[in-house]
Design a protein around this motif. Sequence first.
Motif, PDB file in Angstrom:
ATOM      1  N   ILE A 194       0.850  -1.185   0.000  1.00 38.88           N
ATOM      2  CA  ILE A 194       0.000   0.000   0.000  1.00 38.88           C
ATOM      3  C   ILE A 194       0.886   1.234   0.000  1.00 38.88           C
ATOM      4  O   ILE A 194       1.705   1.419   0.911  1.00 38.88           O
ATOM      5  CB  ILE A 194      -0.930   0.034   1.230  1.00 38.88           C
ATOM      6  CG1 ILE A 194      -1.836  -1.203   1.275  1.00 38.88           C
ATOM      7  CG2 ILE A 194      -1.768   1.311   1.230  1.00 38.88           C
ATOM      8  CD1 ILE A 194      -2.708  -1.273   2.521  1.00 38.88           C
ATOM      9  N   ASN A 195       0.733   2.072  -1.009  1.00 37.20           N
ATOM     10  CA  ASN A 195       1.415   3.365  -1.017  1.00 37.20           C
ATOM     11  C   ASN A 195       0.708   4.302  -0.049  1.00 37.20           C
ATOM     12  O   ASN A 195      -0.525   4.424  -0.077  1.00 37.20           O
ATOM     13  CB  ASN A 195       1.394   3.986  -2.410  1.00 37.20           C
ATOM     14  CG  ASN A 195       2.273   3.268  -3.406  1.00 37.20           C
ATOM     15  OD1 ASN A 195       3.225   2.579  -3.025  1.00 37.20           O
ATOM     16  ND2 ASN A 195       1.968   3.403  -4.678  1.00 37.20           N
ATOM     17  N   PRO A 259       2.107   9.356  -6.618  1.00 37.96           N
ATOM     18  CA  PRO A 259       1.246   8.203  -6.304  1.00 37.96           C
ATOM     19  C   PRO A 259       0.751   7.509  -7.559  1.00 37.96           C
ATOM     20  O   PRO A 259       0.752   8.085  -8.653  1.00 37.96           O
ATOM     21  CB  PRO A 259       0.087   8.835  -5.526  1.00 37.96           C
ATOM     22  CG  PRO A 259       0.049  10.250  -5.989  1.00 37.96           C
ATOM     23  CD  PRO A 259       1.471  10.633  -6.270  1.00 37.96           C
ATOM     24  N   ASP A 263      -4.493   5.612  -5.374  1.00 36.47           N
ATOM     25  CA  ASP A 263      -3.899   5.597  -4.026  1.00 36.47           C
ATOM     26  C   ASP A 263      -4.663   6.496  -3.051  1.00 36.47           C
ATOM     27  O   ASP A 263      -4.981   6.083  -1.925  1.00 36.47           O
ATOM     28  CB  ASP A 263      -2.432   6.053  -4.078  1.00 36.47           C
ATOM     29  CG  ASP A 263      -1.481   4.974  -4.576  1.00 36.47           C
ATOM     30  OD1 ASP A 263      -1.893   3.796  -4.616  1.00 36.47           O
ATOM     31  OD2 ASP A 263      -0.325   5.310  -4.908  1.00 36.47           O
TER      32      ASP A 263
END
Length: 289
Positions: A194-195, A259, A263
Motif C-alpha cells: 500500500i502506497n 502516487p 492511491d
Amino acid sequence: MTILVTGAAGTIGRNVVEQLVKRGASVRALVRDPAKADFPSGVDVVKGDLLDVDSLRSAFKGVSTLFLLNAVVPDEFTQALIALNTAREAGVDRLVYLSVIHSDVYVNVPHFAGKYGVERMIEKMGFSATILRPAYFISNDVTVKDVVLGYGVYPMPIGAKGLAMVDVRDIGEIAAIELIHRKNATRPLPLERINLVGPDTLTGPDVAAIWSDVLQRPVAYGGDDTAAFEQNLRNFMPGWMAYDMRLMSERFLSDGMVPEAGDVARLTAMLGRPLRSYREFAAGIAASV
C-alpha cells in the motif's frame, strides 16, 4: 494474542500504539529504555533492541502480529532480518512492515535499497504481510520551519516532479488498521503493498506558494542544489547519512514521489475521512508564530 510494535518510542511507532489502543488491541511496545516510555495505560512495555536476539525472543512470547519499523541506521538491513527470523522462530507469521514508496525505483539510495531488500525477504519467507510504502513525511519540514519563517525560503531540494507528502498520523492509523486486519483474519492473508501518500503531489514552488499564502508574505523556493543540501546536513548528522539524504533528494529531482492511480481514494476510504494535507501543517505552524 498481542501485537508487538517495534520503534514504539518514535513518532510513527507511538502513533501506531495509540491507534491500536483506541481500537481495543492488546499491544506490546518494544523500546530501548522503558523508563522513558510514555504510552496509554494497558500497553505492555518491554526493553529490547533489534540487534539483541535474546530480548526479541522474549518480546515475541504471546505475540501473533508484528509491526516492523527500522530506523535509518547503517545496520538497518541486519536489524530487519534478525527481527524477521526471530519472529518466524516464535511462530509469528503476520506483520506490517514500514518500507518507503518507490523502494524499487530509488535503487541507489542506501536506505531505500535496504528497505526493498527487506520487502523481498518478507515475500520469500512467506509472511502474511502488508508492506506500507510511505512518501515523504510532511513532519520532516518541522526541521526547516525556522528557515522558512526567518529567511522566507523553503530550502528542501524537492524539485519539479512532485512529492505526495504524507502526514505521519495518517501512517500510524493505516498501520493500525492493517495490523488488526491481519491479526483478526481467520487465515493468513496474501501479501499486499500500500502506497501511503497525501492528498496533493507538491513541487518545490508549490510548497513555497503554500507557505507564502499561510504566512501572508513571500516565501521563495531555494532551488535544487543537492550538494549544498548535503553539506548543510553534515552540520547535524553523520556524513554517511547526509550523503544518503543527498542521493534521495537527487531522485526527488529525477523521479519525484508520485502516487499511483487510486492511491488517494483507497486511503481515504480506509480512513473514512480526507487525508491530512501539507497546507494544514503549514497553517498550524503559521498560527503558532
